[in-house]
Design a protein around this motif. Structure first.
Motif, PDB file in Angstrom:
ATOM      1  N   ARG A 252       0.821  -1.209   0.000  1.00 15.80           N
ATOM      2  CA  ARG A 252       0.000   0.000   0.000  1.00 15.80           C
ATOM      3  C   ARG A 252       0.850   1.251   0.000  1.00 15.80           C
ATOM      4  O   ARG A 252       0.638   2.186  -0.772  1.00 15.80           O
ATOM      5  N   ASN A 295      -7.445   5.806   3.276  1.00 19.00           N
ATOM      6  CA  ASN A 295      -6.743   5.289   4.457  1.00 19.00           C
ATOM      7  C   ASN A 295      -6.423   6.437   5.405  1.00 19.00           C
ATOM      8  O   ASN A 295      -5.858   7.455   4.990  1.00 19.00           O
ATOM      9  N   GLU A 296      -6.757   6.276   6.656  1.00 14.79           N
ATOM     10  CA  GLU A 296      -6.439   7.284   7.661  1.00 14.79           C
ATOM     11  C   GLU A 296      -4.930   7.344   7.867  1.00 14.79           C
ATOM     12  O   GLU A 296      -4.247   6.325   7.828  1.00 14.79           O
ATOM     13  N   ARG A 305      -2.096  -1.665  10.453  1.00 16.15           N
ATOM     14  CA  ARG A 305      -3.145  -0.742  10.022  1.00 16.15           C
ATOM     15  C   ARG A 305      -4.501  -1.454   9.936  1.00 16.15           C
ATOM     16  O   ARG A 305      -4.646  -2.478   9.257  1.00 16.15           O
ATOM     17  N   PRO A 306      -5.512  -0.915  10.611  1.00 16.89           N
ATOM     18  CA  PRO A 306      -6.863  -1.505  10.489  1.00 16.89           C
ATOM     19  C   PRO A 306      -7.518  -1.063   9.188  1.00 16.89           C
ATOM     20  O   PRO A 306      -7.268   0.038   8.686  1.00 16.89           O
ATOM     21  N   ASN A 307      -8.328  -1.909   8.620  1.00 24.00           N
ATOM     22  CA  ASN A 307      -9.121  -1.575   7.423  1.00 24.00           C
ATOM     23  C   ASN A 307      -8.262  -1.035   6.279  1.00 24.00           C
ATOM     24  O   ASN A 307      -8.625  -0.076   5.597  1.00 24.00           O
ATOM     25  N   ARG A 308      -7.102  -1.673   6.093  1.00 22.77           N
ATOM     26  CA  ARG A 308      -6.208  -1.242   5.011  1.00 22.77           C
ATOM     27  C   ARG A 308      -6.890  -1.408   3.653  1.00 22.77           C
ATOM     28  O   ARG A 308      -7.487  -2.437   3.352  1.00 22.77           O
ATOM     29  N   ARG A 309      -6.785  -0.378   2.810  1.00 28.81           N
ATOM     30  CA  ARG A 309      -7.335  -0.449   1.456  1.00 28.81           C
ATOM     31  C   ARG A 309      -6.249  -0.052   0.468  1.00 28.81           C
ATOM     32  O   ARG A 309      -5.457   0.862   0.731  1.00 28.81           O
TER      33      ARG A 309
END
Length: 367
Positions: A252, A295-296, A305-309
Motif C-alpha cells: 500500500r 486510508n487514515e 493498520r486496520p481496514n487497510r485499502r
C-alpha cells in the motif's frame, strides 16, 4: 516532475498529494492525457466499462506486433477485455487460490541466496519466477531457464525497450512456448492440471497466459521484495513484526506498480469529467493508496493498520489474480534474505528505469 517520472523518483508521494489537491481527475497538457490521482477517480476509472486496457486501434504495440512476443501479448488476459479476458482468468484465478502456501515457502527456502548485490538481484527477480515454474511442474533446471527467458520476454512489455531487447523477447517467447508445449504433453503439477481442467479456450491462449503468469511475477514481485527491504532499512523497529503485516503495508505504502493506463473507447463521463473517445487516462494507483479518504494517516507506515485499502493489485475485473501468491513469495523471500545475513543498513539503491514500476536495484556501500 510529472506523473510518469514520479514512478522512479526518490519520493514521489508529496507530488501525488499535490495532484490530488488539484482534483481527482485532471488533464495534463504536457503529457496530453488525463491523470486519475484520487481514490475516487481511480476507482471510477478502473470500474468503467468504456475504459479499456488497450487502445481499440492498437491492441498489440506496433513495436512487437510482427513477432512471437506480439502474438503472446495479444492473448494475455491482462491486455484484453471481455471474453478474451474472462476465459483465461476463470481458469487461472481459482487455481492459484488453491495453491498450498507451505509448498510456496518450501520452494523459496530451497533457493540459495548470497548476501551480496548479485544474490539480492537473483532473489528478487529470478527466484519468484522459479517458484511459479516449479508450481507448474517444471524441473529445477527448467525453472532456471524459464526464469532467464521470462526476463528477456518481459523487457519488451516496456515502451522503453530497444530494438535488441525486442528481438531477444521474440526469441524468448518462442522458447517459452516450446517449454510449455512440452510440459502440457507430459505429466505435470497439480496447479497446471487444475488450470487445464477449467480452461475453455485453445492451447495457444493457455500457453500465452502461462507465460503471462511468469512475466507478471517477474517485475512486480521483485519490486515488492525490494521495497520491503527499503522499508525495513528505514524503519528497523518493524523487523520484529510478522513479515506478512509488513508486506501488506509495503504494497500500500510504496507499491512496485505505481500506475497503469486505461484507454477510453467512447465518449463518457467519469468522476464528473467528460472524456472523449481515444483519450488516455494515467491511473495513479500509488497516489490513490495515499488518499486520506481511503486510508487514515496514509503517509504513516503501519503494519498493523486496520481496514487497510489498496489499489496496488488493481481493482474490478482486472484485479491481479495472483495477489495471494505474490505476497507469499515476497514474504518468504524477504525472510530468507534476512536469515542469510544481508545487512540492510549497508544497502544503497537506484530505481530501475520504468514508466510505471518502482523497482529498486541494490548495491552495497563501499562495494
Amino acid at each position: 516532475m510529472d506523473p510518469i517520472i514520479a514512478a522512479t523518483h526518490a519520493d514521489p508521494y508529496p507530488y501525488y498529494a499535490e495532484l490530488r489537491a488539484q482534483g481527482g481527475l485532471t488533464f495534463h497538457h504536457g503529457l496530453k492525457l488525463w491523470v486519475a490521482s484520487s481514490a475516487r477517480a481511480v476507482c471510477a476509472v478502473l470500474a468503467h466499462a468504456d475504459c479499456r486496457v488497450r487502445p481499440l486501434q492498437e491492441p498489440i504495440p506496433k513495436t512487437i506486433a510482427d513477432g512471437m512476443a506480439g502474438q503472446v501479448f495479444g492473448q494475455l488476459m491482462r491486455m484484453n477485455d471481455g471474453e478474451r479476458q474472462r476465459c483465461p482468468r476463470s481458469a487461472i484465478e481459482p487455481s492459484i487460490q488453491l495453491i498450498d502456501l507451505d509448498t510456496v515457502r518450501a520452494l523459496v527456502n530451497t533457493r540459495l541466496i548470497s548476501p551480496d548485490a548479485d544474490g539480492l538481484y537473483k532473489a528478487m527477480f529470478r527466484s519468484p519466477v522459479c517458484v511459479v515454474a516449479a508450481l507448474l511442474g517444471f524441473s529445477p533446471a527448467q525453472c532456471r531457464a524459464i526464469s532467464e527467458l521470462t526476463a528477456d520476454f518481459s523487457a519488451c512489455l516496456s515502451p522503453l525497450s530497444n530494438e535488441l531487447q525486442r528481438a531477444a523477447a521474440h526469441v524468448a517467447a518462442e522458447q517459452l512456448r516450446g517449454y510449455f508445449i512440452e510440459l502440457l504433453a507430459e505429466t505435470h503439477g497439480d496447479l497446471l492440471k487444475a488450470i487445464e481442467q477449467r480452461f475453455a479456450g485453445n492451447e495457444e491462449t493457455l500457453i500465452a497466459n502461462l507465460i503471462g503468469l511468469c512475466s507478471q511475477t517477474f517485475e512486480a514481485t521483485a519490486g515488492l521484495i525490494g521495497n520491503a527491504l527499503i522499508a525495513l532499512q528505514r524503519q528497523p523497529q518493524w523487523r520484529d513484526v510478522p513479515l506478512e503485516r509488513v508486506l501488506a503495508e509495503v504494497q500500500r505504502f510504496d507499491p512496485s506498480v505505481q500506475n497503469t493506463r486505461r484507454f477510453v473507447a467512447q465518449t463518457c463521463e467519469i468522476d464528473g469529467m467528460r472524456v472523449e473517445a481515444g483519450d488516455v487516462i494515467l491511473v495513479l494507483l500509488a497516489s490513490a493508496n495515499r488518499d486520506p479518504l481511503l486510508n487514515e494517516a496514509p503517509d504513516t507506515f503501519l503494519p498493523d493498520r486496520p481496514n487497510r485499502r489498496s489499489f496496488s493489485f488493481g481493482s474490478g475485473v482486472h484485479e491481479c489474480p495472483g495477489q495471494r501468491l505474490a505476497m507469499e513469495i515476497a514474504g518468504a523471500t524477504v525472510r530468507e534474505i534476512l536469515e542469510h545475513g544481508v545487512k540492510l543498513e549497508q544497502l544503497t539503491w537506484h530505481y530501475r528505469p520504468s514508466l510505471n514500476g518502482r523497482i529498486p536495484m541494490f548495491s552495497f556501500v563501499g562495494a
